[in-house]
Enzyme design. Structure first.
Site, PDB file in Angstrom:
ATOM      1  N   CYS A 141       0.845  -1.202   0.000  1.00 61.59           N
ATOM      2  CA  CYS A 141       0.000   0.000   0.000  1.00 61.59           C
ATOM      3  C   CYS A 141       0.875   1.245   0.000  1.00 61.59           C
ATOM      4  O   CYS A 141       1.388   1.664   1.044  1.00 61.59           O
ATOM      5  CB  CYS A 141      -0.935  -0.010   1.207  1.00 61.59           C
ATOM      6  N   CYS A 144      -0.437   4.120   2.156  1.00 60.17           N
ATOM      7  CA  CYS A 144      -0.231   3.927   3.593  1.00 60.17           C
ATOM      8  C   CYS A 144       1.229   4.161   3.972  1.00 60.17           C
ATOM      9  O   CYS A 144       1.527   4.778   4.986  1.00 60.17           O
ATOM     10  CB  CYS A 144      -0.574   2.494   4.008  1.00 60.17           C
ATOM     11  N   ASP A 145       2.151   3.641   3.186  1.00 63.33           N
ATOM     12  CA  ASP A 145       3.547   3.553   3.630  1.00 63.33           C
ATOM     13  C   ASP A 145       4.530   4.410   2.845  1.00 63.33           C
ATOM     14  O   ASP A 145       5.696   4.505   3.236  1.00 63.33           O
ATOM     15  CB  ASP A 145       4.002   2.079   3.575  1.00 63.33           C
TER      16      ASP A 145
END
Ligand code: NDP
Length: 317
Positions: A141, A144-145
């Site tokens: 992701c 997300c990261d």
């Protein structure tokens, strides 16, 4: 099969990620006395995530497992009953609906909320899984990261719309994005491909497959092979992102509820209603687009409200 009478629930929630727990919190506070069946991976995808920094309300961040523990405690605080089991069979053609779990237990439910999520696909290389589980630089992701890799070099595997989107997203944050495409063409839509090819710091490696993710405690590079020339090489990167698709966890609902070709549950309009009255879907199991913890939680809330209204209008509570 159990000889005991099936356990009846007003509102039965299948799955225990952010959408399932949020549905449970709202359903419990609406006196629906929800019963949750967690599934094998209770807590869902966030249990395999290290720091979550994009969930509002956690200004200092929180690890995925800690966050899911908070969700669980909040759901239990209002009376959610949680069963650590796995659903193996459902029958939504009858009223009340029937659900069976892996230990042979049987349940019936007036309303069912499906929140079984979707699982990212992995290459399943031992080195990839090692860093994925340790939080050492492997992720599925970018949204997300990606922030953790600002100014660094990263690699993205895949050639569909997700890979194109993740590569262009990361290109805004990272120094260089190495996009690893296993064929000599991309599957992504023409406009997305154009965006990738026109982004100066995305380097596309055609006909390239990953052999190993390198590094001791954290990712330091990847070893790749050109599948046309069989030539191997190493690319130094600090982050390794997979964007090769997701599998919605809907096998057990096959034939019971309407899905798209891939298996994502179809919900109607802006609601969480499925084609079966009294069956609702929330979170990644019905979301091919956003797939964030906060959007999953939002649809979990919607599912509980939809279930409550449906139960009332059908005089089931
Ligand atoms: P897709 O199934 O479309 O693409 C998966 C990609 O991963 C393919 O290019 C495939 O390669 C590659 N791949 C699969 N396995 C491997 C492997 N083992 N090694 C290397 N590469 C591999 O998945 P997406 O997640 O990209 O998209 C899913 C759906 O969501 C699509 O319908 C897409 O259009 C949609 N979507 C739309 C977006 C948008 O419009 N903004 C954004 C993201 C997704 P190959 O081509 O060789 O098979």
């Amino acid at each position: 099969m159990s000889s005991q009478a099936p356990r009846h629930a007003h509102c039965l929630i299948i799955g225990s990620g952010p959408s399932g727990y949020t549905a449970a919190i709202y359903a419990a506070r609406a006196e629906l006395k929800p019963l949750m069946i967690t599934g094998l991976e209770h807590g869902g995808q966030l249990m395999f995530t290290t720091d979550v920094e994009n969930y509002p309300g956690y200004p200092k961040g929180r690890t995925g497992p800690e966050m899911m523990e908070d969700f669980r405690l909040q759901a239990e605080r209002f009376g959610t009953e949680i069963h650590y089991k796995h659903v193996v069979e459902v029958d939504f053609s009858v009223s009340p609906k029937k659900i069976k779990t892996d230990d042979g237990s049987e349940y019936t439910a007036d309303a069912v909320i499906i929140s079984t999520g979707a699982s990212a696909k992995w290459l399943n290389l031992p080195s990839e899984q090692k860093f994925r589980l340790s939080g050492g630089g492997v992720s599925a992701c970018a949204v997300c990261d990606g922030y953790f890799y600002r100014g660094m070099d990263v690699a993205v595997v895949g050639a569909g719309d997700s890979a194109a989107e993740e590569a262009t997203y990361l290109a805004n944050l990272c120094k260089t994005v190495h996009l690893l495409v296993r064929r000599d063409e991309m599957r992504a839509s023409a406009i997305m491909q154009k965006r990738v090819l026109n982004t100066a710091n995305i380097k596309v490696h055609w006909n390239t497959e990953t052999l190993e993710v390198l590094g001791d405690d954290v990712v330091s590079g990847i070893r790749v092979i050109n599948n046309q020339t069989q030539e191997t090489s190493e690319i130094p990167v600090e982050g390794f992102f997979l964007a090769i698709g997701h599998n919605p966890n809907t096998q057990v609902f096959k034939g019971q509820v309407e899905t798209d070709d891939v298996g994502y549950i179809i919900t109607h309009g802006k609601t969480t209603h499925t084609n079966v009255p009294g069956v609702f879907a929330a979170g990644d199991v019905q979301d091919t687009e956003y797939r964030q913890a906060v959007t999953a939680a939002g649809t979990g809330c919607m599912a509980a409200l939809d279930a409550e209204r449906w139960l009332k209008s059908n005089e089931l509570m």
